[in-house]
Design a protein around this motif. Sequence first.
Motif, PDB file in Angstrom:
ATOM      1  N   ILE A   1       0.429  -1.273   0.217  1.00  0.00           N
ATOM      2  CA  ILE A   1       0.140  -0.094   0.251  1.00  0.00           C
ATOM      3  C   ILE A   1       0.485   1.066   0.194  1.00  0.00           C
ATOM      4  CG2 ILE A   1      -1.723   1.123   1.391  1.00  0.00           C
ATOM      5  CD1 ILE A   1      -2.611  -1.365   2.289  1.00  0.00           C
ATOM      6  N   ALA A   2       1.844   1.613   1.157  1.00  0.00           N
ATOM      7  CA  ALA A   2       2.500   2.414   0.729  1.00  0.00           C
ATOM      8  C   ALA A   2       3.170   2.688  -0.458  1.00  0.00           C
ATOM      9  CB  ALA A   2       3.819   1.919   1.936  1.00  0.00           C
ATOM     10  N   GLY A   3       3.926   1.974  -1.533  1.00  0.00           N
ATOM     11  CA  GLY A   3       4.730   1.744  -2.401  1.00  0.00           C
ATOM     12  C   GLY A   3       4.139   2.009  -3.705  1.00  0.00           C
ATOM     13  N   THR A   4       2.306   1.904  -3.429  1.00  0.00           N
ATOM     14  CA  THR A   4       1.735   2.633  -4.434  1.00  0.00           C
ATOM     15  C   THR A   4       1.485   4.016  -4.426  1.00  0.00           C
ATOM     16  OG1 THR A   4       0.194   1.920  -2.952  1.00  0.00           O
ATOM     17  CG2 THR A   4       0.060   0.923  -4.392  1.00  0.00           C
ATOM     18  N   LEU A   5       2.096   4.755  -3.636  1.00  0.00           N
ATOM     19  CA  LEU A   5       2.378   5.851  -2.992  1.00  0.00           C
ATOM     20  C   LEU A   5       3.338   6.106  -2.826  1.00  0.00           C
ATOM     21  CD1 LEU A   5       0.225   6.303   0.523  1.00  0.00           C
ATOM     22  CD2 LEU A   5      -0.917   6.754  -2.197  1.00  0.00           C
ATOM     23  N   GLY A   6       4.317   5.209  -3.865  1.00  0.00           N
ATOM     24  CA  GLY A   6       6.000   5.743  -4.078  1.00  0.00           C
ATOM     25  C   GLY A   6       6.120   7.494  -4.707  1.00  0.00           C
ATOM     26  N   PHE A   7       5.645   7.774  -4.900  1.00  0.00           N
ATOM     27  CA  PHE A   7       5.349   9.463  -5.506  1.00  0.00           C
ATOM     28  C   PHE A   7       5.833  10.460  -4.773  1.00  0.00           C
ATOM     29  CE2 PHE A   7       1.147   8.848  -5.215  1.00  0.00           C
ATOM     30  CZ  PHE A   7       0.929   9.910  -4.808  1.00  0.00           C
ATOM     31  N   LEU A   8       5.690  10.231  -3.785  1.00  0.00           N
ATOM     32  CA  LEU A   8       5.563  10.920  -1.917  1.00  0.00           C
ATOM     33  C   LEU A   8       6.634  10.626  -1.779  1.00  0.00           C
ATOM     34  CD1 LEU A   8       2.138   9.991  -0.442  1.00  0.00           C
ATOM     35  CD2 LEU A   8       2.673  11.899  -1.638  1.00  0.00           C
ATOM     36  N   PRO A   9       7.134  11.568  -1.206  1.00  0.00           N
ATOM     37  CA  PRO A   9       8.878  11.577  -0.722  1.00  0.00           C
ATOM     38  C   PRO A   9       9.360  10.762  -0.044  1.00  0.00           C
ATOM     39  CG  PRO A   9       7.593  14.126  -0.300  1.00  0.00           C
ATOM     40  CD  PRO A   9       6.857  12.872  -0.189  1.00  0.00           C
ATOM     41  N   ILE A  10       8.531  10.704   1.244  1.00  0.00           N
ATOM     42  CA  ILE A  10       9.212   9.323   2.555  1.00  0.00           C
ATOM     43  C   ILE A  10       9.141   8.115   1.267  1.00  0.00           C
ATOM     44  CG2 ILE A  10       9.749   8.161   4.391  1.00  0.00           C
ATOM     45  CD1 ILE A  10      11.271  11.152   4.754  1.00  0.00           C
ATOM     46  N   LEU A  11       8.023   8.022   0.884  1.00  0.00           N
ATOM     47  CA  LEU A  11       7.509   6.250   0.597  1.00  0.00           C
ATOM     48  C   LEU A  11       8.061   6.041  -0.600  1.00  0.00           C
ATOM     49  CD1 LEU A  11       3.383   6.188   0.981  1.00  0.00           C
ATOM     50  CD2 LEU A  11       5.647   5.846   3.038  1.00  0.00           C
ATOM     51  N   GLY A  12       8.187   4.699  -1.480  1.00  0.00           N
ATOM     52  CA  GLY A  12       9.290   5.040  -2.595  1.00  0.00           C
ATOM     53  C   GLY A  12       8.132   3.827  -3.499  1.00  0.00           C
ATOM     54  N   PHE A  13       8.160   3.685  -4.359  1.00  0.00           N
ATOM     55  CA  PHE A  13       8.266   2.312  -5.486  1.00  0.00           C
ATOM     56  C   PHE A  13       9.085   0.795  -4.968  1.00  0.00           C
ATOM     57  CE2 PHE A  13       7.341   5.856  -7.717  1.00  0.00           C
ATOM     58  CZ  PHE A  13       6.085   5.675  -7.927  1.00  0.00           C
ATOM     59  N   TRP A  14      10.343   0.880  -4.879  1.00  0.00           N
ATOM     60  CA  TRP A  14      10.845   0.021  -3.850  1.00  0.00           C
ATOM     61  C   TRP A  14       9.984  -0.726  -2.476  1.00  0.00           C
ATOM     62  CZ3 TRP A  14      11.611  -0.192   1.204  1.00  0.00           C
ATOM     63  CH2 TRP A  14      11.310   1.202   2.153  1.00  0.00           C
ATOM     64  N   MET A  15       8.911  -0.109  -1.976  1.00  0.00           N
ATOM     65  CA  MET A  15       8.299  -1.261  -1.179  1.00  0.00           C
ATOM     66  C   MET A  15       7.515  -2.388  -1.670  1.00  0.00           C
ATOM     67  SD  MET A  15       7.302   1.672   1.596  1.00  0.00           S
ATOM     68  CE  MET A  15       8.189   2.607   2.236  1.00  0.00           C
ATOM     69  N   LEU A  16       7.425  -2.184  -3.540  1.00  0.00           N
ATOM     70  CA  LEU A  16       5.726  -3.099  -4.351  1.00  0.00           C
ATOM     71  C   LEU A  16       6.743  -4.649  -3.947  1.00  0.00           C
ATOM     72  CD1 LEU A  16       4.191  -0.965  -6.656  1.00  0.00           C
ATOM     73  CD2 LEU A  16       2.950  -1.850  -4.921  1.00  0.00           C
ATOM     74  N   PRO A  17       8.137  -4.740  -4.145  1.00  0.00           N
ATOM     75  CA  PRO A  17       8.421  -6.023  -4.389  1.00  0.00           C
ATOM     76  C   PRO A  17       8.804  -6.491  -3.083  1.00  0.00           C
ATOM     77  CG  PRO A  17      10.487  -4.124  -5.514  1.00  0.00           C
ATOM     78  CD  PRO A  17       8.885  -3.287  -5.173  1.00  0.00           C
ATOM     79  N   LEU A  18       9.281  -5.441  -2.643  1.00  0.00           N
ATOM     80  CA  LEU A  18       9.192  -6.156  -1.089  1.00  0.00           C
ATOM     81  C   LEU A  18       8.422  -6.131  -0.353  1.00  0.00           C
ATOM     82  CD1 LEU A  18      11.759  -6.107   1.046  1.00  0.00           C
ATOM     83  CD2 LEU A  18      11.237  -4.073   1.492  1.00  0.00           C
ATOM     84  N   GLY A  19       7.276  -5.698  -0.392  1.00  0.00           N
ATOM     85  CA  GLY A  19       5.743  -6.406   0.093  1.00  0.00           C
ATOM     86  C   GLY A  19       5.622  -7.408  -0.801  1.00  0.00           C
ATOM     87  N   ILE A  20       5.583  -7.327  -1.768  1.00  0.00           N
ATOM     88  CA  ILE A  20       5.363  -9.112  -2.912  1.00  0.00           C
ATOM     89  C   ILE A  20       5.685 -10.355  -1.876  1.00  0.00           C
ATOM     90  CG2 ILE A  20       5.144  -9.908  -4.711  1.00  0.00           C
ATOM     91  CD1 ILE A  20       4.197  -7.401  -5.869  1.00  0.00           C
TER      92      ILE A  20
END
Length: 94
Positions: free
Chosen positions: A43-62
Motif C-alpha cells: 500500500i505504501a509502495g503505491t504512494l511511491g511518488f511521495l517523498p519518504i515512500l518509494g516504489f521499492w516497497m512494492l517488490p519488498l511487500g510482494i
Amino acid sequence: MKERKKVRFGMDPDSGRLALGSWQIPMPRSRAGRIGIGGTLIIAGTLGFLPILGFWMLPLGILVLSHDLHFVRRRRRQAVVWWQRRRQTRGRDR
C-alpha cells in the motif's frame, strides 16, 4: 549432517529473517504480522511518488507476502521464470 545453503534473497526458514543479499531484516514469527507488514509495504509502495515512500516497497511487500500466501508465491515465481527466459532469449539475439 548436511549443511544448508544460505538464503541470499527471500525468507530464511531457519532464522525467520528476510534476506536481501548481505542484509538480514528480522520479521515477525506470526503469519498475521508478516501479512500485515507485506500489505502495508504494498500500500505504501503505491504512494511511491511521495517523498519518504518509494516504489521499492512494492517488490519488498510482494516478497514478504509470498512467504505466506500461495497465490502470491505462484505469481512471483511465474514472473521470475518469465524474466529468466526473457534474459536468455535477449542474450541469444545479441
